[in-house]
Write a protein that holds these residues in place. Structure first.
Motif, PDB file in Angstrom:
ATOM      1  N   ALA A 489       4.083 -14.944  33.847  1.00 41.08           N
ATOM      2  CA  ALA A 489       3.387 -16.185  33.473  1.00 41.08           C
ATOM      3  C   ALA A 489       1.924 -15.886  33.208  1.00 41.08           C
ATOM      4  N   LEU A 490       1.282 -16.769  32.456  1.00 44.94           N
ATOM      5  CA  LEU A 490      -0.163 -16.663  32.314  1.00 44.94           C
ATOM      6  C   LEU A 490      -0.804 -17.977  32.733  1.00 44.94           C
ATOM      7  N   ARG A 491      -2.067 -17.862  33.121  1.00 45.95           N
ATOM      8  CA  ARG A 491      -2.818 -19.055  33.542  1.00 45.95           C
ATOM      9  C   ARG A 491      -3.974 -19.177  32.556  1.00 45.95           C
ATOM     10  N   ASP A 492      -4.101 -20.312  31.928  1.00 42.02           N
ATOM     11  CA  ASP A 492      -5.129 -20.446  30.888  1.00 42.02           C
ATOM     12  C   ASP A 492      -6.476 -20.828  31.504  1.00 42.02           C
ATOM     13  N   GLU A 493      -7.410 -21.185  30.644  1.00 46.12           N
ATOM     14  CA  GLU A 493      -8.780 -21.404  31.113  1.00 46.12           C
ATOM     15  C   GLU A 493      -8.925 -22.625  32.022  1.00 46.12           C
ATOM     16  N   VAL A 494      -7.991 -23.575  31.951  1.00 49.84           N
ATOM     17  CA  VAL A 494      -8.101 -24.719  32.861  1.00 49.84           C
ATOM     18  C   VAL A 494      -7.107 -24.645  34.023  1.00 49.84           C
ATOM     19  N   GLY A 495      -6.402 -23.519  34.118  1.00 51.87           N
ATOM     20  CA  GLY A 495      -5.488 -23.372  35.257  1.00 51.87           C
ATOM     21  C   GLY A 495      -4.060 -23.793  34.943  1.00 51.87           C
ATOM     22  N   TYR A 496      -3.769 -24.067  33.668  1.00 44.67           N
ATOM     23  CA  TYR A 496      -2.399 -24.397  33.273  1.00 44.67           C
ATOM     24  C   TYR A 496      -1.562 -23.118  33.211  1.00 44.67           C
ATOM     25  N   TYR A 497      -0.295 -23.245  33.615  1.00 42.49           N
ATOM     26  CA  TYR A 497       0.617 -22.099  33.572  1.00 42.49           C
ATOM     27  C   TYR A 497       1.514 -22.168  32.344  1.00 42.49           C
ATOM     28  N   ARG A 498       1.713 -20.985  31.767  1.00 44.75           N
ATOM     29  CA  ARG A 498       2.715 -20.855  30.706  1.00 44.75           C
ATOM     30  C   ARG A 498       3.668 -19.753  31.148  1.00 44.75           C
ATOM     31  N   ILE A 499       4.953 -20.064  31.168  1.00 43.39           N
ATOM     32  CA  ILE A 499       5.935 -19.071  31.593  1.00 43.39           C
ATOM     33  C   ILE A 499       6.239 -18.196  30.377  1.00 43.39           C
ATOM     34  N   THR A 500       6.129 -16.892  30.547  1.00 43.28           N
ATOM     35  CA  THR A 500       6.322 -16.008  29.393  1.00 43.28           C
ATOM     36  C   THR A 500       7.731 -15.409  29.346  1.00 43.28           C
ATOM     37  N   GLY A 501       8.508 -15.565  30.403  1.00 41.14           N
ATOM     38  CA  GLY A 501       9.896 -15.079  30.365  1.00 41.14           C
ATOM     39  C   GLY A 501      10.191 -14.141  31.523  1.00 41.14           C
ATOM     40  N   ARG A 502      11.454 -13.705  31.582  1.00 34.49           N
ATOM     41  CA  ARG A 502      11.886 -12.840  32.684  1.00 34.49           C
ATOM     42  C   ARG A 502      11.243 -11.468  32.582  1.00 34.49           C
ATOM     43  N   VAL A 503      10.946 -10.897  33.718  1.00 28.00           N
ATOM     44  CA  VAL A 503      10.434  -9.524  33.718  1.00 28.00           C
ATOM     45  C   VAL A 503      11.477  -8.556  34.279  1.00 28.00           C
ATOM     46  N   ASP A 504      12.682  -9.071  34.539  1.00 29.10           N
ATOM     47  CA  ASP A 504      13.747  -8.192  35.043  1.00 29.10           C
ATOM     48  C   ASP A 504      14.871  -8.138  34.006  1.00 29.10           C
ATOM     49  N   ASP A 505      16.038  -7.700  34.395  1.00 30.69           N
ATOM     50  CA  ASP A 505      17.131  -7.575  33.438  1.00 30.69           C
ATOM     51  C   ASP A 505      18.023  -8.805  33.385  1.00 30.69           C
ATOM     52  N   VAL A 506      17.416  -9.957  33.605  1.00 28.49           N
ATOM     53  CA  VAL A 506      18.155 -11.197  33.381  1.00 28.49           C
ATOM     54  C   VAL A 506      17.742 -11.696  31.997  1.00 28.49           C
ATOM     55  N   ILE A 507      18.716 -12.116  31.199  1.00 22.30           N
ATOM     56  CA  ILE A 507      18.404 -12.624  29.860  1.00 22.30           C
ATOM     57  C   ILE A 507      18.849 -14.086  29.807  1.00 22.30           C
ATOM     58  N   ILE A 508      17.975 -14.945  29.291  1.00 17.34           N
ATOM     59  CA  ILE A 508      18.334 -16.357  29.245  1.00 17.34           C
ATOM     60  C   ILE A 508      18.825 -16.700  27.841  1.00 17.34           C
ATOM     61  N   VAL A 509      20.114 -16.997  27.765  1.00 16.04           N
ATOM     62  CA  VAL A 509      20.755 -17.309  26.490  1.00 16.04           C
ATOM     63  C   VAL A 509      21.165 -18.777  26.522  1.00 16.04           C
TER      64      VAL A 509
END
Ligand code: PRX
Length: 635
Positions: A489-509
């Motif tokens: 995830a990333l946190r923007d300049e006002v503290g909002y979160y954006r989920i960027t996706g899995r970092v393991d071997d799970v794939i969301i289909v």
């Protein structure tokens, strides 16, 4: 109590600060004023992430169904609790009032008891989205049996694995199910699964499609005649706060599916509280979540969360494309839906259809639009916002997981200004942290890392059924004293979160979590296959689709590749279900491996995604030459 219902941003920050500074006081107040307890707690919270062990409301006694049903009877007895919309639009919708729900749940609970089910027994529920699904879930909870719902799109092998893992004594199913224009032989799938299960004593069968099915004598029983003779009063079992309420399986990156265990009091408090706020549910609203109860979204936000608030919750049996792609909007108009909660994959599929299918229907009742299950891309967000919400219904992009039990990061509608593709702010009581690869917390804003949670919340899963060590290894070992989500995830300049996706071997289909290992295991069962590796690649409707690299045993294998591809997908369908089928299968001579023999998925992922500009240093590989060969033959 004002804390229960957040109405503006200042209040959010104020309540959030309180929930972080004095979590115990905060959750105690929520629990105290909004639920029905048979005995109050001695201790609000004890926790130790090193074990890990988390206990909320220890000492309290309750039954969640008294909170979801009984306590509404005096004021909401004739209000619709569950609004069932069948697969076929010509079949009448069914309005089940709280009074009727009370009777039907109690009858079902009495049938379970009569069939020998006791507190603590595991009951597997394998049903389509018909009222019996919600009712059987609640009936288990009524008597303290632990339900394990298995999504009715899973195959017989996936079903038997789950039944055996938690040693279920009973399976509840139906003679079949409707899915758009098709019917599915659910009972046949159960019969096949039970060839591999010795623990199941009884199968209760609900009638849905009136098909002629095989009933095994002594084991299989039609549900309706048993219900007809059952009393509609059944005393609620007294449950301890930390007694398990249910098991729900989720895919891991390796090994068998994980049976996440959720317990009673904390789960109830948190799902009810998040439901009220994340959807701003008001007394006479009609709320519709399009998920299946076979997933956590359906458990928390079709059944428990809405009913704990005395809401009207829509249950839809069908699919968005039947009889045409206007079905969702037709239902919104027909039932005057106020809150609508769906997945980005459905939004993308609907956005591909002509706008006239949306414009044909009156969507003016909609107040809040929800999204869940995967990152929502900007295009889908705008399409949803412009054409469904007509720019006046906030989109709540809710980030959470099977393991978290309830919504963790989300805008609160009309409170938190939304931002496309951002799940925005942590929900009340949730303390997220972003970590770098060295285990250091990234403080401040404009940072990008791995998403963890620092402090317990009431609805977190307590363990993996039968394997506490795996629970510890998967979630509490990557970072010290933190729950690790597996997401970036990333946190923007006002503290909002954006989920960027899995970092393991799970794939969301299409919003479904798929572990690569079980799919590879299935493929490797094919007699012609020596080895395989699965990665995800972007797909405009599914979000991600699966790309398989397959090494055949015999290099001179002359069989038609198209046939082999079909056979491989057939094996996957049998082992897991059609949701895990591969979109592309590339036959290859080798897979890039490290010197220790580990497959370099990073490289395979990049090639499948068509991004070969920066593959990194491949010279240290055991077999660098295969990389070029794979690139040359990419599909
Ligand atoms: O990667 C995240 C993604 O779905 C995963 C959890 O999947 P599951 O346990 O099946 O639960 C889905 C429904 C709660 C997460 O680890 N995910 C879920 N919601 C979002 C999301 N990714 C981005 N944005 C979301 N809103």
């Amino acid at each position: 109590m004002s804390n229960y219902h957040i109405k503006h941003l200042e209040e959010y920050y104020q309540v959030y600060r309180k929930s972080v500074r004095e979590p115990e006081n905060f959750w105690e107040e929520v629990a105290e004023e909004h639920f029905m307890w048979q005995r109050k707690w001695d201790n609000v919270l004890s926790w130790d992430f090193t074990k890990p062990e988390v206990k909320w409301f220890e000492g309290a006694q309750l039954n969640i169904t008294e909170n979801c049903i009984d306590r509404h009877l005096a004021t909401r007895g004739d209000k619709t609790a569950i609004l069932f919309e069948p697969n076929d639009p010509k079949e009448a919708a069914e309005h089940i009032t709280y009074k009727q729900l009370y009777e039907r749940v109690n009858q079902f609970a009495n049938v379970l008891k009569e069939q020998g089910i006791k507190k603590g027994d595991r009951v597997c529920i394998y049903l389509p989205m018909i009222p019996e699904l919600a009712i059987s879930v609640l009936a288990c909870a009524r008597i303290g049996a632990i339900h394990s719902v298995v999504f009715a799109g899973f195959s017989s092998t996936a079903l038997s694995t789950r039944i055996n893992d938690s040693d279920c004594k009973m399976v509840i199913t139906s003679d079949g199910s409707y899915r758009g224009a098709k019917t599915i032989d659910l009972k046949g799938i159960v019969d096949e699964a039970l060839n591999d299960c010795t623990c199941v004593e009884t199968v209760l069968v609900a009638k849905r499609i009136n098909s002629d099915i095989n009933m095994k004598s002594g084991r299989d029983k039609w549900l309706q005649p048993l219900l007809d003779h059952a009393s509609s009063d059944c005393e609620a079992e007294l449950m301890d706060a930390e007694d398990p309420l249910f098991i729900l399986y989720t895919s891991g990156s390796t090994g068998q599916p994980k049976g996440m265990v959720h317990t009673t009091a904390g789960y109830m408090v948190y799902t009810a509280y998040t439901f009220k706020n994340a959807f701003q549910y008001k007394e006479n609203d009609v709320y519709w979540c399009t998920a299946d109860i076979g997933w956590i979204t359906g458990h928390s936000y079709i059944v428990y969360g809405p009913l704990a608030n005395g809401a009207t919750t829509v249950m839809f049996e069908g699919v968005p494309s039947y009889p045409d792609f206007g079905r969702f909007w037709e239902i919104v108009e027909k039932h005057k839906v106020n809150q609508f909660y769906t997945a980005p994959t459905a939004i993308r599929a609907l956005a591909k259809q002509g706008l006239e299918l949306v414009e044909k229907y009156d969507l003016s009742t909609l107040k809040v639009l929800g999204s869940v299950g995967e990152p929502i891309n900007e295009e889908a967000w705008h399409w949803y916002n412009d054409n469904v919400g007509k720019k006046k219904s906030p989109i709540v992009d809710t980030w959470w997981q099977t393991e978290t039990g309830g919504v963790m990061i989300t805008p609160i509608p009309f409170v938190t200004p939304t931002k496309p593709t951002y799940a925005t702010l942590p929900f009340i009581g949730i303390q997220p942290a972003l970590m770098d690869e060295n285990g250091k917390e990234l403080k401040g804003n404009q940072v990008d890392g791995r998403l963890c949670v620092k402090f317990p919340w009431p609805s977190m899963a307590r363990t993996i059924w039968g394997n506490h060590q795996r629970y510890k290894d998967t979630y509490f070992s990557a970072y010290e004293n933190m729950y690790f989500t597996g997401d970036g995830a990333l946190r923007d300049e006002v503290g909002y979160y954006r989920i960027t996706g899995r970092v393991d071997d799970v794939i969301i289909v299409s919003g479904h979590n798929l572990g690569t290992a079980p799919i590879e295991d299935a493929i490797n069962e094919h007699p012609a296959v020596a080895e395989s590796a699965i990665v995800g690649f972007p797909h405009d409707v599914k979000g991600n689709a699966l790309y398989g690299y397959v090494i055949l045993k015999d290099v001179g294998e002359t069989r038609d590749h198209a046939n082999l591809r079909n056979e491989i997908n057939q094996i996957i369908t049998e082992h897991i279900g059609p949701i895990a089928k591969l979109d592309k299968i590339q036959f290859t001579q080798g897979l890039p491996k490290t010197r220790s023999g580990k497959i370099m998925r990073r490289i395979l992922r990049k090639i499948a995604q068509g991004d070969t500009s920066n593959l990194g240093d491949t010279s240290t590989l055991l077999n660098p030459e295969v990389v070029q060969d794979i690139m040359d033959n990419v599909l």
